[in-house]
Design a protein around this motif. Structure first.
Motif, PDB file in Angstrom:
ATOM      1  N   GLY A   1       7.463  19.929 -11.130  1.00 29.86           N
ATOM      2  CA  GLY A   1       7.880  18.692 -11.176  1.00 29.86           C
ATOM      3  C   GLY A   1       7.235  17.457 -11.026  1.00 29.86           C
ATOM      4  O   GLY A   1       6.374  17.493 -11.685  1.00 29.86           O
ATOM      5  N   GLU A   2       7.962  16.575 -10.278  1.00 28.10           N
ATOM      6  CA  GLU A   2       7.068  15.255 -10.125  1.00 28.10           C
ATOM      7  C   GLU A   2       7.069  14.803  -8.655  1.00 28.10           C
ATOM      8  O   GLU A   2       7.955  15.389  -8.123  1.00 28.10           O
ATOM      9  N   ASN A   3       6.137  14.247  -8.209  1.00 31.59           N
ATOM     10  CA  ASN A   3       5.906  13.482  -6.709  1.00 31.59           C
ATOM     11  C   ASN A   3       5.300  12.337  -6.575  1.00 31.59           C
ATOM     12  O   ASN A   3       4.157  12.058  -6.081  1.00 31.59           O
ATOM     13  N   PRO A   4       6.129  11.412  -7.115  1.00 33.57           N
ATOM     14  CA  PRO A   4       5.473   9.784  -6.801  1.00 33.57           C
ATOM     15  C   PRO A   4       5.571   9.748  -5.440  1.00 33.57           C
ATOM     16  O   PRO A   4       6.682   9.996  -4.775  1.00 33.57           O
ATOM     17  N   PHE A   5       4.761   8.728  -4.798  1.00 30.98           N
ATOM     18  CA  PHE A   5       4.625   8.503  -3.249  1.00 30.98           C
ATOM     19  C   PHE A   5       4.361   7.149  -3.328  1.00 30.98           C
ATOM     20  O   PHE A   5       3.624   6.528  -3.870  1.00 30.98           O
ATOM     21  N   LEU A   6       4.681   6.634  -1.954  1.00 30.10           N
ATOM     22  CA  LEU A   6       4.399   5.241  -1.404  1.00 30.10           C
ATOM     23  C   LEU A   6       3.876   5.574   0.042  1.00 30.10           C
ATOM     24  O   LEU A   6       4.567   6.027   0.737  1.00 30.10           O
ATOM     25  N   ARG A   7       2.837   4.448   0.120  1.00 28.21           N
ATOM     26  CA  ARG A   7       2.297   4.555   1.622  1.00 28.21           C
ATOM     27  C   ARG A   7       1.817   3.086   1.712  1.00 28.21           C
ATOM     28  O   ARG A   7       0.923   2.475   1.183  1.00 28.21           O
ATOM     29  N   LEU A   8       2.702   2.296   2.415  1.00 26.32           N
ATOM     30  CA  LEU A   8       2.423   0.691   2.443  1.00 26.32           C
ATOM     31  C   LEU A   8       1.970   0.600   3.965  1.00 26.32           C
ATOM     32  O   LEU A   8       2.326   1.156   4.883  1.00 26.32           O
ATOM     33  N   SER A   9       1.071  -0.604   3.836  1.00 31.74           N
ATOM     34  CA  SER A   9       0.725  -0.830   5.381  1.00 31.74           C
ATOM     35  C   SER A   9       0.553  -2.447   5.250  1.00 31.74           C
ATOM     36  O   SER A   9       0.369  -2.995   3.877  1.00 31.74           O
ATOM     37  N   GLY A  10       0.630  -3.192   6.255  1.00 29.84           N
ATOM     38  CA  GLY A  10       0.372  -4.644   6.049  1.00 29.84           C
ATOM     39  C   GLY A  10      -1.273  -5.136   5.923  1.00 29.84           C
ATOM     40  O   GLY A  10      -1.459  -6.127   5.319  1.00 29.84           O
ATOM     41  N   LYS A  11      -1.841  -4.278   6.549  1.00 27.58           N
ATOM     42  CA  LYS A  11      -3.353  -4.460   6.387  1.00 27.58           C
ATOM     43  C   LYS A  11      -4.199  -3.155   5.939  1.00 27.58           C
ATOM     44  O   LYS A  11      -3.622  -1.858   6.432  1.00 27.58           O
ATOM     45  N   ASP A  12      -5.119  -3.383   5.082  1.00 31.29           N
ATOM     46  CA  ASP A  12      -5.882  -2.097   4.721  1.00 31.29           C
ATOM     47  C   ASP A  12      -6.390  -1.305   5.784  1.00 31.29           C
ATOM     48  O   ASP A  12      -6.967  -1.714   6.706  1.00 31.29           O
ATOM     49  N   GLY A  13      -6.080  -0.064   5.852  1.00 27.64           N
ATOM     50  CA  GLY A  13      -6.604   0.736   7.024  1.00 27.64           C
ATOM     51  C   GLY A  13      -5.689   0.811   8.269  1.00 27.64           C
ATOM     52  O   GLY A  13      -5.800   1.605   9.269  1.00 27.64           O
ATOM     53  N   ASP A  14      -4.739   0.183   8.289  1.00 27.19           N
ATOM     54  CA  ASP A  14      -3.700   0.131   9.482  1.00 27.19           C
ATOM     55  C   ASP A  14      -2.698   1.341   9.068  1.00 27.19           C
ATOM     56  O   ASP A  14      -2.600   1.862   7.956  1.00 27.19           O
ATOM     57  N   PRO A  15      -2.348   1.965  10.082  1.00 27.67           N
ATOM     58  CA  PRO A  15      -1.130   2.774  10.128  1.00 27.67           C
ATOM     59  C   PRO A  15      -0.055   2.385   8.930  1.00 27.67           C
ATOM     60  O   PRO A  15       0.281   1.398   8.770  1.00 27.67           O
ATOM     61  N   ASN A  16       0.441   3.458   8.291  1.00 34.43           N
ATOM     62  CA  ASN A  16       1.315   3.173   7.306  1.00 34.43           C
ATOM     63  C   ASN A  16       2.887   2.474   7.767  1.00 34.43           C
ATOM     64  O   ASN A  16       3.118   3.220   8.874  1.00 34.43           O
ATOM     65  N   SER A  17       3.127   1.341   7.261  1.00 32.62           N
ATOM     66  CA  SER A  17       4.578   0.865   7.840  1.00 32.62           C
ATOM     67  C   SER A  17       5.653   1.798   7.133  1.00 32.62           C
ATOM     68  O   SER A  17       6.850   1.858   7.546  1.00 32.62           O
ATOM     69  N   THR A  18       5.401   2.303   5.947  1.00 39.25           N
ATOM     70  CA  THR A  18       6.288   3.097   5.141  1.00 39.25           C
ATOM     71  C   THR A  18       5.314   4.258   4.468  1.00 39.25           C
ATOM     72  O   THR A  18       4.590   4.126   3.809  1.00 39.25           O
ATOM     73  N   ASP A  19       6.082   5.258   4.627  1.00 39.12           N
ATOM     74  CA  ASP A  19       5.823   6.589   4.069  1.00 39.12           C
ATOM     75  C   ASP A  19       6.890   7.217   3.259  1.00 39.12           C
ATOM     76  O   ASP A  19       7.749   7.151   3.906  1.00 39.12           O
ATOM     77  N   ALA A  20       6.813   7.290   2.011  1.00 41.89           N
ATOM     78  CA  ALA A  20       7.842   7.819   1.286  1.00 41.89           C
ATOM     79  C   ALA A  20       7.437   8.819   0.256  1.00 41.89           C
ATOM     80  O   ALA A  20       6.483   8.563  -0.640  1.00 41.89           O
ATOM     81  N   SER A  21       8.021   9.943   0.197  1.00 43.35           N
ATOM     82  CA  SER A  21       7.564  11.049  -0.876  1.00 43.35           C
ATOM     83  C   SER A  21       8.852  11.456  -1.667  1.00 43.35           C
ATOM     84  O   SER A  21       9.626  12.005  -0.976  1.00 43.35           O
ATOM     85  N   TYR A  22       8.624  11.031  -2.794  1.00 40.37           N
ATOM     86  CA  TYR A  22      10.047  11.494  -3.635  1.00 40.37           C
ATOM     87  C   TYR A  22       9.520  12.550  -4.678  1.00 40.37           C
ATOM     88  O   TYR A  22       8.418  12.619  -4.992  1.00 40.37           O
ATOM     89  N   TRP A  23      10.366  13.533  -4.596  1.00 36.47           N
ATOM     90  CA  TRP A  23      10.165  14.905  -5.658  1.00 36.47           C
ATOM     91  C   TRP A  23      11.249  14.765  -6.417  1.00 36.47           C
ATOM     92  O   TRP A  23      12.695  14.860  -6.055  1.00 36.47           O
ATOM     93  N   ARG A  24      11.072  15.088  -7.783  1.00 34.26           N
ATOM     94  CA  ARG A  24      11.992  15.584  -8.890  1.00 34.26           C
ATOM     95  C   ARG A  24      11.671  16.913  -9.254  1.00 34.26           C
ATOM     96  O   ARG A  24      10.496  17.416  -9.751  1.00 34.26           O
ATOM     97  N   ILE A  25      12.398  17.964  -8.717  1.00 37.08           N
ATOM     98  CA  ILE A  25      11.935  19.428  -8.950  1.00 37.08           C
ATOM     99  C   ILE A  25      12.533  19.881  -9.929  1.00 37.08           C
ATOM    100  O   ILE A  25      13.803  20.164 -10.328  1.00 37.08           O
TER     101      ILE A  25
END
Length: 192
Positions: free
Chosen positions: A13-37
């Motif tokens: 399938g497909e697995n686009p993902f987002l890992r967002l944070s306010g500063k590079d190296g900070d813990p992710n403020s958003t973790d999103a893993s999308y799957w189209r199987i």
């Protein structure tokens, strides 16, 4: 020499993902893993695993095939992130749609009872192919083959409110990469 992978294919399938944070190296403020199987033992479908300040820091799961979401959670996704092994996380029924393409932008949308979520990747870089064998990454009993396309721009909205943070550039195996990627033509394998 055989060009066929000797392992058993367990999903495609497909697995686009987002890992967002306010500063590079900070813990992710958003973790999103999308799957189209397209193929797995529990059938085809879509699923989004997300934790963000927009979900009050809690994991949420949205899917149109709960059996597939739970199977993926107990196998590949659980091997990537052990927090998602918890079967007590509810699965919210949702409908999914997509727009855009891998040249300019890619948007995945879901509509649930009282929620609308959109994930968008843009400022897309050059694609590259990654292929791993089962157990080649510590703690991951699965192998993977995928085309990754880095996104230097990405956003996630829930009911019109945009998640904080941004993607950050990375290097992956000598390739320009990002904390936000499109994972296309993705297949996962397990030893026979």
């Amino acid at each position: 020499m055989s060009v066929a992978d000797a392992n058993r294919t367990i999903l495609t399938g497909e697995n686009p993902f987002l890992r967002l944070s306010g500063k590079d190296g900070d813990p992710n403020s958003t973790d999103a893993s999308y799957w189209r199987i397209l193929f797995c033992p529990a059938g085809p479908g879509h699923v989004l695993y997300i934790r963000s300040e927009l979900t009050n820091g809690h994991w949420r799961i949205y899917s149109d095939n709960i059996a597939m979401a739970r199977w993926l959670q107990s196998t590949v996704v659980g091997a990537i992130n052990a927090e998602l092994l918890d079967p007590a996380i509810p699965v919210v029924d949702a409908q999914f749609s997509k727009s855009g393409d891998a040249r300019d932008f890619w948007t995945e949308r879901l509509d649930a009872h009282d929620e609308r979520i959109a994930l968008t990747w843009y400022k897309l870089g050059d694609p590259f192919l990654v292929h791993t064998q089962p157990n080649s990454v510590p703690g991951r009993p699965y192998g993977m083959c995928t085309v990754l396309i880095p996104a230097l721009g990405a956003r996630l909205t829930r009911n019109g409110i945009e998640a904080k943070g941004r993607p950050w550039p990375r290097d992956r195996e000598g390739q320009p990469s990002s904390t936000c990627m499109l994972g296309l033509c993705e297949s996962w394998t397990a030893p026979r």
